[in-house]
Design an enzyme around this catalytic site. Structure first.
Site, PDB file in Angstrom:
ATOM      1  N   SER A  45       0.676  -1.080   0.088  1.00  0.00           N
ATOM      2  CA  SER A  45       0.051  -0.002   0.008  1.00  0.00           C
ATOM      3  C   SER A  45       0.792   1.197   0.051  1.00  0.00           C
ATOM      4  O   SER A  45       0.347   2.430  -0.057  1.00  0.00           O
ATOM      5  CB  SER A  45      -0.934  -0.049   1.152  1.00  0.00           C
ATOM      6  OG  SER A  45      -1.653  -1.142   1.190  1.00  0.00           O
ATOM      7  N   HIS A  49       2.851   3.567   8.215  1.00  0.00           N
ATOM      8  CA  HIS A  49       2.023   3.769   9.333  1.00  0.00           C
ATOM      9  C   HIS A  49       2.532   4.207  10.336  1.00  0.00           C
ATOM     10  O   HIS A  49       3.628   4.388  11.028  1.00  0.00           O
ATOM     11  CB  HIS A  49       1.700   2.142   9.871  1.00  0.00           C
ATOM     12  CG  HIS A  49       1.198   1.373   8.661  1.00  0.00           C
ATOM     13  ND1 HIS A  49      -0.097   1.437   8.312  1.00  0.00           N
ATOM     14  CD2 HIS A  49       1.673   0.403   8.016  1.00  0.00           C
ATOM     15  CE1 HIS A  49      -0.363   0.674   7.231  1.00  0.00           C
ATOM     16  NE2 HIS A  49       0.629  -0.067   7.229  1.00  0.00           N
ATOM     17  N   VAL A 172      20.569 -17.759  -3.315  1.00  0.00           N
ATOM     18  CA  VAL A 172      21.249 -18.498  -2.438  1.00  0.00           C
ATOM     19  C   VAL A 172      20.731 -19.799  -2.388  1.00  0.00           C
ATOM     20  O   VAL A 172      19.368 -19.873  -2.243  1.00  0.00           O
ATOM     21  CB  VAL A 172      21.186 -17.776  -0.896  1.00  0.00           C
ATOM     22  CG1 VAL A 172      22.043 -18.743   0.029  1.00  0.00           C
ATOM     23  CG2 VAL A 172      22.046 -16.491  -1.175  1.00  0.00           C
TER      24      VAL A 172
END
Ligand SMILES: Cc1cc2nc3c(=O)[nH]c(=O)nc-3n(C[C@H](O)[C@H](O)[C@H](O)COP(=O)(O)OP(=O)(O)OC[C@H]3O[C@@H](n4cnc5c(N)ncnc54)[C@H](O)[C@@H]3O)c2cc1C
Length: 477
Positions: A45, A49, A172
């Site tokens: 999004s 926050h 990896v």
């Protein structure tokens, strides 16, 4: 041999590389994909926050609040789009008002500044187009939006400038340890190091178990979105969350730093790489969003996409040294709010390493980055730039007003693009209403010329995403 190998170049790995690159140590950043920021970091999004949501005392609470403060300054230093627009949690009834009070208290405990519980009138003054059912809100002034992939790219670019070896297309595959030294094998090469930082996102449990015992499990949780065109973006000024209730967490309606509106996400457990969007989830998001605003015109949708959260079975971030492997550190369970928290998480990695040996700061290192964004310049600045370099006078992406000069700049940057989407993430070319319908061919042509490759080798994004397969008939593609 490296002092430190960081596995995973999402925002968490890039932030770690950025901060560690200020110290006298050798560092490699290993990444499966052909670009940084190409997993959860590019599909979220984009919200910073405020920090009232995580459980007090949790790692999420600690790093969210610290990260939200740090990110503001860091985005300025790195020339990353950031808008301190604020966020609202919307209430629909008296139960919700009580939940807002609880969230407010939680925010106080977590140390979040500038939190207010607003009544209906105050809420509508901030956000006039809300659904009539809204009766109040929790307003977090520190909530913000950023360009998430630009953030990670900028962190990685500065890290590379400071000497970090970025090894793209290096997955990896195994890790062993001999005489205290890790041997990290990828699909391309083998590297040695003293310390490993595991920032492998949704694969961080898999990477840890290449050498350690099972200590946590990552649960992939997909979230889907609508991205709406800019005329819809004008309808929303703040990040709008719905009050969590027995119906779930609801969906968010947010502005983006590019002027669009984003609506979503839902939450659905999936297989690791399942980034499909589905009619079922998108219908759910559309229906739930009406509670926030019933005037969103979904015909203005320009793209749907999905991202995968790396939720841990502990319900919190996992930020610790492995219990079974000394000098192996996990930065795992990086679900939301890890985009917000990433800069604080990376910042503190040096504290661990300095308990093992003393790393001192370099005398000189880079902290900042600057980018030309032609469309943001004044008329005079544009003229001056075009006079110096006519490539800035050629608009390639008409929707986003991106010039050829900006695209060419990417190829001189510390992490040159290898695909059309890598150019999009660096310049916004192809992000607009036509979604590269007009500029795609020109961008592909530039990529072909700059990388000196054939047209059928041009990638849309990751390895194997060639935009053309074969010649239909003899001659040019
Ligand atoms: C739908 C959704 C919405 C979200 N919204 C927000 C929000 O608004 N605000 C917020 O703060 N957070 C949000 N988040 C969370 C945030 O996006 C993520 O927490 C953050 O991007 C995680 O970064 P990361 O570096 O840990 O993981 P990633 O970005 O996933 O990066 C991990 C990297 O590791 C690499 N890797 C994996 N295995 C290997 C290997 N074996 N070898 C080499 N490399 C490997 C991967 O290729 C990948 O590039 C959201 C997440 C989702 C999915």
């Amino acid at each position: 041999m490296y002092d430190v190998i960081i596995i995973g170049a999402g925002v968490v790995g890039c932030s770690t590389a950025y901060w560690l690159s200020q110290y006298k140590m050798s560092i490699a950043l290993l990444e499966t994909h052909n670009d940084v920021a190409n997993a959860a970091t590019k599909a979220n999004s984009g919200c910073m926050h405020a920090g009232y949501d995580p459980e007090p005392g949790s790692l999420m609470a600690k790093y969210n609040v610290e990260g939200s403060i740090m990110a503001k300054e860091l985005c300025q230093k790195l020339d990353v789009p950031y808008d301190n627009c604020g966020s609202l949690v919307l209430a629909y009834n008296q139960d919700d008002i009580q939940t807002l009070q609880d969230l407010y208290q939680r925010g106080q405990q977590n140390g979040v500044k500038d939190l207010y519980v607003l009544d209906e009138k105050q809420t509508r003054e901030l956000e006039p187009l809300l659904n009539k059912k809204v009766v109040g809100s929790l307003y977090a002034k520190t909530g913000a939006i950023i360009d998430p992939w630009q953030f990670a790219i900028a962190l990685a670019e500065v890290a590379v400038e400071n000497g970090v070896d970025l090894k793209l297309s290096n997955e990896v595959q195994s890790i062993t340890k001999e005489d205290g030294i890790f041997i990290v094998s990828t699909n391309k090469d083998q590297y040695q190091c003293k310390y490993i930082i595991n920032a492998a996102g949704v694969y961080s449990d898999v990477v840890h178990e290449m050498i350690g015992k099972k200590e946590f499990t990552i649960i992939p949780v997909r979230g889907q979105y609508y991205l709406l065109d800019k005329n819809e973006g004008e309808k929303v000024k703040h990040i709008l969350f719905q009050c969590p209730s027995k119906l779930g967490k609801g969906v968010a309606v947010c502005p983006t730093v590019h002027g669009n509106m984003i609506v979503g996400p839902d939450a659905e457990m999936v297989e690791f790489e399942d980034l499909a969007t589905t009619a079922k989830a998108l219908n759910y998001i559309k229906e739930r969003s009406i509670l926030t605003m019933d005037c969103i015109n979904f015909r203005e949708n320009i793209r749907n996409f999905a991202g995968i959260r790396a939720r841990s079975d502990r319900g919190d971030f996992i930020i610790e040294e492995s219990k079974s492997v000394e000098n192996f550190y996990n930065l795992a369970g990086m679900a939301s709010p890890a985009l917000t928290a990433a800069c604080a998480i990376g910042y503190h990695v040096i504290d661990w390493l300095n308990t093992k040996e003393k790393f001192t700061r370099k005398e000189n290192y880079q902290e900042t980055r600057k980018k030309v964004r032609f469309k943001d310049l004044s008329f005079e600045q544009k003229n001056e730039l075009v006079a110096k370099n006519p490539a800035y006078g050629k608009i390639v992406c008409r929707c986003e007003h991106v010039t050829e000069g900006e695209i060419l700049d990417c190829f001189n940057s510390p992490i040159p693009p290898k695909s059309m989407d890598a150019i999009k993430r660096r310049t916004n070319a192809g992000m607009g209403r036509c979604q590269s319908g007009f500029c795609g061919e020109r961008v592909a042509m530039i990529l072909k010329e700059k990388l000196n490759i054939e047209f059928n080798e041009v990638l849309l994004d990751k390895e194997g995403s060639n935009i053309l397969m074969n010649k239909a008939k003899e001659g040019e593609y």
